[in-house]
Design an enzyme around this catalytic site. Structure first.
Site, PDB file in Angstrom:
ATOM      1  CB  SER A  72      -0.946  -0.005   1.204  1.00  0.00           C
ATOM      2  OG  SER A  72      -0.186   0.000   2.379  1.00  0.00           O
ATOM      3  CB  SER A 123      -6.704   3.620  -3.116  1.00  0.00           C
ATOM      4  OG  SER A 123      -5.924   4.781  -3.065  1.00  0.00           O
ATOM      5  CD  GLU A 127      -2.213   7.835  -4.604  1.00  0.00           C
ATOM      6  OE1 GLU A 127      -1.515   7.733  -5.616  1.00  0.00           O
ATOM      7  OE2 GLU A 127      -2.261   8.867  -3.915  1.00  0.00           O
ATOM      8  CE1 TYR A 172      -1.888   0.811  -2.860  1.00  0.00           C
ATOM      9  CE2 TYR A 172      -2.690   2.955  -3.575  1.00  0.00           C
ATOM     10  CZ  TYR A 172      -2.799   1.850  -2.753  1.00  0.00           C
ATOM     11  OH  TYR A 172      -3.815   1.783  -1.849  1.00  0.00           O
TER      12      TYR A 172
END
Ligand code: G4F
Length: 331
Positions: free
Chosen positions: A89, A130, A132, A154
């Protein structure tokens, strides 16, 4: 009498896993965790966040890099709910080793989904997506319909996991819910993430054990909430009639600089005397502005965050100061 519900948490030894385990135990669940074998052999270090719960949770060794080991767990234990939190993560690390990030985050998710599909298709599944995934944001604030534009291996791996999750829902009718969680922190946060790096260094500086704090991009903006609030949303997502995806966020955004300012102030210090920008902590591609619109979670799940930004920073600094109380300063 109602049957005790049984949940499996992958990543139970992490920040979110430990808060979620506490929350589910409090709700009367039987809680199981999937952990790497190495964790079982090194419990003192690896179960730090779970120490108080160690006798109340059932842990099983399995590797997310092996379909056989995941299959093995689901062939022996039945679960009502599965929370898939385990992942590589740390975004910065994903630039260093994108291959293992992809392997664990994409294949690991696929193994759990495939094993559930094969053996326990009625088990409700939560996928930890996420913010992200939004990366180079297309709109502000970001919500469930905002297009993804990930900016790191990621982020890319989380988009793939999110798509896999949705596909198991649509193709096989499984109960697969996806959380799009914005940054969530706490005193249990890993030291590699910027908030804990700041609060733990503030405590060291205050105790005379460090003299400066070197950081990367101070102008990056994040929507920081508290992990204890966010695990409640995970649970609520699996209690709805139909599975769906939800943004979980506070709706407030702050810069890394503001986080520093507040954290140092809690210890009675001025961040400008200690913080140095260091190019080593810059990322090859940055996500500059994350702020979420959690109105769907508020409306459908009846979820609300309880921590303010100031309350979060204060709790983290105070816990780190407490942890260092009595530590000897450098000679
Ligand atoms: O704390 P960070 O490393 O968290 P990041 O990259 O936002 O990711 C975290 O939140 C995501 C949710 O949005 C999760 F999916 C993910 O797993 C993880 O939990 O960095 C936050 C910001 C970045 O912009 C980074 O460039 O802080 C900036 N930063 C500035 N100096 C730094 C530093 N980050 C770290 N880790 N270390 C620094 O020295």
């Amino acid at each position: 009498m109602e049957k005790m519900r049984r949940a499996l948490i992958t990543g139970i030894t992490g920040q979110d896993g430990s808060y979620l385990a506490e929350h589910l135990l409090g709700l009367g669940y039987e809680v199981h965790g999937l952990v790497r074998r190495i964790a079982l052999e090194d419990p003192e270090r690896r179960f730090g966040r779970l120490l108080k719960l160690r006798d109340r949770v059932h842990v099983h060794a399995a590797s997310l890099e092996s379909y056989a080991s995941v299959f093995h767990i689901f062939s022996r234990h039945e679960f009502d709910e599965c929370y898939h939190l385990a992942a590589q993560s740390f975004v910065a690390e994903s630039f260093g080793d994108g291959f293992s990030t992809m392997n664990i985050n994409i294949n690991g998710t696929h193994y759990v989904l495939a094993a559930l599909h094969e053996l326990q298709p009625k088990c409700r599944f939560y996928f930890a997506g996420s913010s992200e995934m939004f990366g180079k944001v297309r709109e502000v604030p970001q919500k469930e319909t905002t297009p993804f534009h990930p900016r790191s291996p990621y982020g890319i791996s989380k988009v793939a996991g999110f798509d896999l999750n949705r596909n198991y829902r649509e193709a096989y009718g499984m109960y697969c819910a996806g959380g799009i969680l914005f940054n969530h922190e706490s005193p249990r946060r890993g030291h590699e993430f910027v908030t804990r790096k700041i609060t733990s260094t503030v405590a060291k500086i205050k105790s005379g054990l460090a003299g400066e704090l070197r950081l990367g991009n101070l102008e990056a903006r994040r929507d920081w909430g508290h992990a204890a609030d966010y695990v409640r949303a995970m649970h609520l997502m699996l209690q709805q009639e139909e599975p769906d995806d939800y943004v979980v966020a506070t709706g407030e955004t702050h810069t890394v600089r503001e986080f520093c300012e507040r954290a140092f102030a809690v210890a009675g210090l001025d961040y400008r005397d200690y913080v140095k920008e260091d190019a080593r902590f810059y990322r090859p591609a940055e996500v500059d502005l994350l702020v979420g619109d959690a109105s769907k979670a508020r409306r459908v799940l009846n979820w609300e965050p309880t921590y303010s930004f100031a309350g979060l920073v204060e709790e983290m600094v105070r816990e780190d100061l407490r942890g260092l109380a009595g530590a000897a300063p450098h000679a």
